[in-house]
Enzyme design. Structure first.
Site, PDB file in Angstrom:
ATOM      1  N   SER A   1       0.852  -1.199   0.000  1.00  0.00           N
ATOM      2  CA  SER A   1       0.000   0.000   0.000  1.00  0.00           C
ATOM      3  C   SER A   1       0.885   1.245   0.000  1.00  0.00           C
ATOM      4  CB  SER A   1      -0.862  -0.022   1.267  1.00  0.00           C
ATOM      5  OG  SER A   1      -1.479   1.227   1.492  1.00  0.00           O
TER       6      SER A   1
ATOM      7  N   TYR B   1      -3.594  -0.812   9.931  1.00  0.00           N
ATOM      8  CA  TYR B   1      -3.386  -0.990   8.482  1.00  0.00           C
ATOM      9  C   TYR B   1      -1.970  -0.548   8.105  1.00  0.00           C
ATOM     10  CZ  TYR B   1      -4.550  -0.888   3.469  1.00  0.00           C
ATOM     11  OH  TYR B   1      -4.584  -1.111   2.119  1.00  0.00           O
TER      12      TYR B   1
HETATM   13  P1  NAD Z   1     -11.773  -5.101  -1.227  1.00  0.00           P
HETATM   14  O1  NAD Z   1     -12.236  -4.711   0.142  1.00  0.00           O
HETATM   15  O2  NAD Z   1     -12.701  -4.991  -2.377  1.00  0.00           O
HETATM   16  O3  NAD Z   1     -11.176  -6.556  -1.201  1.00  0.00           O
HETATM   17  C1  NAD Z   1     -10.645  -7.171  -0.048  1.00  0.00           C
HETATM   18  C2  NAD Z   1     -10.500  -8.646  -0.307  1.00  0.00           C
HETATM   19  O4  NAD Z   1      -9.937  -9.264   0.849  1.00  0.00           O
HETATM   20  C3  NAD Z   1     -11.833  -9.327  -0.571  1.00  0.00           C
HETATM   21  O5  NAD Z   1     -11.650 -10.194  -1.654  1.00  0.00           O
HETATM   22  C4  NAD Z   1     -12.102 -10.132   0.691  1.00  0.00           C
HETATM   23  O6  NAD Z   1     -12.777 -11.328   0.435  1.00  0.00           O
HETATM   24  C5  NAD Z   1     -10.689 -10.404   1.177  1.00  0.00           C
HETATM   25  N1  NAD Z   1     -10.685 -10.593   2.633  1.00  0.00           N
HETATM   26  C6  NAD Z   1     -10.748  -9.642   3.592  1.00  0.00           C
HETATM   27  N2  NAD Z   1     -10.751 -10.213   4.811  1.00  0.00           N
HETATM   28  C7  NAD Z   1     -10.685 -11.557   4.612  1.00  0.00           C
HETATM   29  C8  NAD Z   1     -10.679 -12.686   5.475  1.00  0.00           C
HETATM   30  N3  NAD Z   1     -10.751 -12.572   6.805  1.00  0.00           N
HETATM   31  N4  NAD Z   1     -10.617 -13.910   4.915  1.00  0.00           N
HETATM   32  C9  NAD Z   1     -10.568 -14.060   3.581  1.00  0.00           C
HETATM   33  N5  NAD Z   1     -10.569 -13.030   2.712  1.00  0.00           N
HETATM   34  C10 NAD Z   1     -10.641 -11.799   3.228  1.00  0.00           C
HETATM   35  O7  NAD Z   1     -10.547  -4.152  -1.482  1.00  0.00           O
HETATM   36  P2  NAD Z   1      -9.361  -4.175  -2.539  1.00  0.00           P
HETATM   37  O8  NAD Z   1      -9.013  -2.764  -2.744  1.00  0.00           O
HETATM   38  O9  NAD Z   1      -9.622  -5.030  -3.706  1.00  0.00           O
HETATM   39  O10 NAD Z   1      -8.214  -4.799  -1.632  1.00  0.00           O
HETATM   40  C11 NAD Z   1      -7.308  -5.774  -2.046  1.00  0.00           C
HETATM   41  C12 NAD Z   1      -5.955  -5.520  -1.407  1.00  0.00           C
HETATM   42  O11 NAD Z   1      -5.432  -4.300  -1.906  1.00  0.00           O
HETATM   43  C13 NAD Z   1      -5.983  -5.370   0.109  1.00  0.00           C
HETATM   44  O12 NAD Z   1      -4.858  -6.007   0.672  1.00  0.00           O
HETATM   45  C14 NAD Z   1      -5.899  -3.872   0.300  1.00  0.00           C
HETATM   46  O13 NAD Z   1      -5.353  -3.531   1.541  1.00  0.00           O
HETATM   47  C15 NAD Z   1      -4.972  -3.524  -0.842  1.00  0.00           C
HETATM   48  N6  NAD Z   1      -4.945  -2.121  -1.247  1.00  0.00           N
HETATM   49  C16 NAD Z   1      -6.050  -1.506  -1.751  1.00  0.00           C
HETATM   50  C17 NAD Z   1      -5.953  -0.184  -2.132  1.00  0.00           C
HETATM   51  C18 NAD Z   1      -7.117   0.566  -2.690  1.00  0.00           C
HETATM   52  O14 NAD Z   1      -6.975   1.784  -2.892  1.00  0.00           O
HETATM   53  N7  NAD Z   1      -8.228  -0.035  -2.990  1.00  0.00           N
HETATM   54  C19 NAD Z   1      -4.752   0.497  -2.016  1.00  0.00           C
HETATM   55  C20 NAD Z   1      -3.656  -0.158  -1.504  1.00  0.00           C
HETATM   56  C21 NAD Z   1      -3.758  -1.473  -1.133  1.00  0.00           C
END
Ligand code: NAD
Length: 251
Positions: A143, A156
């Site tokens: 991130s 986080y």
């Molecule tokens: P999202 O919330 O749409 O997806 C999160 C995913 O994590 C989902 O598929 C969910 O099923 C899974 N998950 C969460 N808790 C879980 C658990 N206890 N058991 C099993 N699966 C679990 O958000 P996203 O943006 O697609 O996030 C994906 C990754 O990207 C994450 O690690 C997030 O921190 C990271 N991220 C996102 C952003 C952003 O701007 N969206 C930026 C930096 C990093």
């Protein structure tokens, strides 16, 4: 030929958090590049399977806040597809609360999913790669808060800073087995993770104003980096966290 180095034909990948958002995009990228993917997520990855086809994408549901499913995930991939070549640690959660009031529960839950399970799943994948004598690729989703402090998200930030650190540790120890461990640090992407931010008019405008590319990222924006780090095109890339952020960190 250079484009052949990016092919994932014959490769088997596990992608966590495959039901939505960035994990769904990464699963699509891998299938388009020729891989078979086992998705893992809290709720069933049905929509992803419909998008990619049963022959290319299967899934298990698992709660990654504990280590209990780790062995099952690796075993399922190997039983179904005969081997494992790529692990993507994408599943992650965020909890927003003022640091002064931040609860132990919100600390533990985020650290467990984003950091503890991520490490032990990586360890299990690496053991499988070593058993196969095949090398392999581990990619974790970091991130901007692997580099910055953020606001109201202490667990986080701790977890994502740890992802960047342990990516280097694992790379240092496992490069000798032909295992590449790297991370992708997405910028601000339009998914569930950032819904609260995007709904906050002021925070959303402040964030957009700072992104040189002038827009939120999308899951498609990660596809190229994910395929690169999963393919033999990145065989000499070890322990690096690659930002895909529209220039956020360059500001
Ligand atoms: P999202 O919330 O749409 O997806 C999160 C995913 O994590 C989902 O598929 C969910 O099923 C899974 N998950 C969460 N808790 C879980 C658990 N206890 N058991 C099993 N699966 C679990 O958000 P996203 O943006 O697609 O996030 C994906 C990754 O990207 C994450 O690690 C997030 O921190 C990271 N991220 C996102 C952003 C952003 O701007 N969206 C930026 C930096 C990093």
């Amino acid at each position: 030929m250079i484009l052949d180095m990016f092919s994932l034909k014959g490769k088997v990948a596990v992608v966590t958090g495959s039901d939505t958002g960035l994990g769904q995009g990464i699963s699509r990228a891998f299938v388009e590049a020729g891989a078979k993917v086992l998705g893992v997520s809290r709720s069933a990855s049905k929509a992803t399977q419909e998008m990619l086809g049963e022959e290319n994408f299967s899934y298990v549901t698992a709660d990654l806040s504990t280590l209990e499913p780790v062995e099952m995930i690796i075993n399922t991939a190997v039983e179904k597809y005969g081997r494992l070549d790529i692990l993507v640690n994408n599943a992650g959660i965020i909890k927003r609360e003022d640091s002064i009031d931040f609860s132990v529960d919100n600390w533990d839950l985020v650290m467990n999913v984003n950091c503890r399970t991520l490490f032990f799943l990586s360890q299990a994948a690496a053991r499988q790669f070593i058993k196969q004598n095949s090398g392999g690729k581990i990619i974790s989703v970091a991130s901007m808060l692997s580099y910055q402090g953020g606001i109201r998200v202490p667990s986080y930030t701790a977890s994502k800073s740890a992802v960047k650190g342990i990516t280097m540790t694992m790379a240092n120890e496992w490069a000798k087995y032909g295992i590449n461990v790297n991370a992708i640090a997405p910028g601000y992407m339009a998914t569930n993770n950032t819904e609260a931010l995007r709904n906050d008019e002021k925070r959303s405008a402040d964030i957009l104003e700072r992104i040189p590319a002038g827009r939120w990222g999308t899951p498609d924006d990660l596809m190229g980096a994910a395929v690169f780090l999963a393919s033999s095109a990145s065989d000499y890339v070890n322990g690096f966290t690659l930002a895909v952020d529209g220039g956020w960190l360059a500001r």
